[in-house]
Design an enzyme around this catalytic site. Structure first.
Site, PDB file in Angstrom:
ATOM      1  CB  ALA A  64      18.970  37.410  46.194  1.00  0.00           C
ATOM      2  CB  SER A 115      21.619  38.097  48.912  1.00  0.00           C
ATOM      3  OG  SER A 115      20.933  37.220  49.781  1.00  0.00           O
ATOM      4  CD1 TRP A 116      14.017  38.365  50.354  1.00  0.00           C
ATOM      5  CD2 TRP A 116      14.608  38.219  48.210  1.00  0.00           C
ATOM      6  NE1 TRP A 116      12.870  38.133  49.608  1.00  0.00           N
ATOM      7  CE2 TRP A 116      13.211  38.038  48.286  1.00  0.00           C
ATOM      8  CE3 TRP A 116      15.223  38.174  46.950  1.00  0.00           C
ATOM      9  CZ2 TRP A 116      12.409  37.828  47.173  1.00  0.00           C
ATOM     10  CZ3 TRP A 116      14.425  37.948  45.827  1.00  0.00           C
ATOM     11  CH2 TRP A 116      13.036  37.789  45.946  1.00  0.00           C
ATOM     12  N   GLY A 117      17.367  41.700  50.200  1.00  0.00           N
ATOM     13  CA  GLY A 117      17.036  43.114  50.269  1.00  0.00           C
ATOM     14  C   GLY A 117      17.600  43.887  49.088  1.00  0.00           C
ATOM     15  CB  SER A 173      18.769  26.897  49.276  1.00  0.00           C
ATOM     16  OG  SER A 173      18.378  26.650  50.614  1.00  0.00           O
ATOM     17  CE  LYS A 199      11.779  29.237  52.427  1.00  0.00           C
ATOM     18  NZ  LYS A 199      13.107  29.685  51.981  1.00  0.00           N
ATOM     19  CB  THR A 210      14.113  26.305  49.938  1.00  0.00           C
ATOM     20  OG1 THR A 210      13.344  27.472  49.647  1.00  0.00           O
ATOM     21  CG2 THR A 210      15.091  26.645  51.034  1.00  0.00           C
TER      22      THR A 210
END
Length: 349
Positions: free
Chosen positions: A152, A22-24, A266, A203, A260
């Site tokens: 994301a 998702s973040w990529g 998260s 975190k 987060t």
């Protein structure tokens, strides 16, 4: 290798994004929208085919229509060919092996950037340390960390997001700032790599704890308590590792902790929430569908804290729940009944 002064416009760059999670995917989309040539690499042929044929990545970001210019690639060699920058967005456990392979394939000297969050099991090393060990300095420019409060799901719909690019040398951070900056995605620079990476990794532990308290039925008072005291733990360990304490009141410290520990986006919070509702860790991990970095980071952080003689009672309690089978409600009671402490005591002894 490209360098840039602050405020200067960056010409079109070739960027290889390693990791189509998702973040990529969200970061690849930002880069493509900024006019850069983006290749995203993954090891699942069906996922790469979906990116190229349908311009979607439905498992990770089902509502995103990816830029048609983003090219999916199954071959790592082709993905990084002539790249100006290589962006690692992989689970921590995969970083070292992929970095080894990248080092054998690099033909130029790209910037090395990572947006992953964790500590390596066994060695307890930060991700930039792994990359520094595995990718020869003669094969690369600076190593830059990209981190901060971001989901994301929200970046992909252009929600306003601010994060940090950190590098020991300011030139690397400035380059990454120029790559990503636009009207919804703002990047600040920092030279405290240790602090930024430590805040990013730790975190996730506190987010598991926050989700667990919510799953147990506790409210805002408990949320505020674990976030505040969790930040104290993160800062203590980070300073013991050599971080600047001011970093922890910035985007990659308290900022990342807030986002987060308070959002259903998260996966660490969601994992903790399921634990609090009575699910076993195996059930949680099996049903999550994505890596929950906080689980492995808890073990690494607990071991590192023991080595450095840093007091981290929240991390210790979460470790006992995850790895020793301690009852969650008993863990919550035990941490509340610890001996009284001075709030601003900051000793690392």
């Amino acid at each position: 290798m490209v360098s840039i002064e602050r405020g200067k416009t960056l010409e079109k760059q070739r960027i290889a994004v390693l990791g189509p999670g998702s973040w990529g995917t969200a970061l690849a989309q930002v880069l493509a929208e900024n006019g850069h040539e983006v290749t995203i690499w993954g090891n699942k042929p069906e996922q790469i085919a979906e990116i190229n044929e349908r311009h979607t990545n439905a498992h990770y970001l089902p509502n995103l229509q990816m830029a048609p210019s983003i090219r999916g690639e199954f071959s790592l060699e082709r993905a990084i060919d002539r790249a100006d920058a290589i962006l690692f967005v992989l689970p921590t456990k995969a970083i070292r092996s992929v970095a080894k392979e990248v080092n054998q394939l690099i033909q130029n000297q790209p910037h090395i950037v990572h947006a992953s969050k964790g500590l390596e099991q066994g060695s307890h090393k930060r991700i930039s340390e792994i990359l520094d060990e595995e990718i020869s300095p003669k094969n690369r420019a600076e190593i830059v960390v990209l981190s901060g409060p971001s989901h994301a799901e929200e970046v992909s719909v252009h929600d306003i997001t601010t994060i940090t690019a950190a590098s020991a040398e300011q030139t690397g951070a400035l380059y990454v700032q120029s790559l990503f900056m636009n009207d919804y995605f703002r990047i600040y620079t920092n030279t405290d790599v240790i602090g930024v990476e430590t805040g990013a990794a730790l975190k996730n532990i506190i987010a598991i704890g926050a989700g667990t308290l919510a799953g147990l039925g506790f409210g805002d008072d408990a949320k505020a308590a674990i976030m505040t005291r969790g930040l104290a733990e993160i800062s203590r360990l980070g300073v013991a590792m050599g971080a600047n304490p001011l970093t922890f009141i910035g985007l990659s410290g308290v900022g990342d902790l807030i986002v987060t520990c308070t959002s259903v986006h998260s996966r660490n919070w969601r994992a903790g929430n399921l634990l609090g509702k009575g699910h076993t860790l195996d059930e949680v991990l099996a049903n999550m569908g994505m890596v929950v970095e906080g689980v492995s980071t808890t073990k690494a952080a607990k071991e590192l804290a023991d080595m450095l003689k840093v007091e981290m009672p929240i991390t210790e309690s979460i470790y006992q729940v995850l790895y020793e089978g301690k009852d969650i409600q008993q863990a919550a009671r035990d941490i509340m009944l610890r001996d009284g402490k001075i709030e601003n005591e900051f000793s690392i002894e």
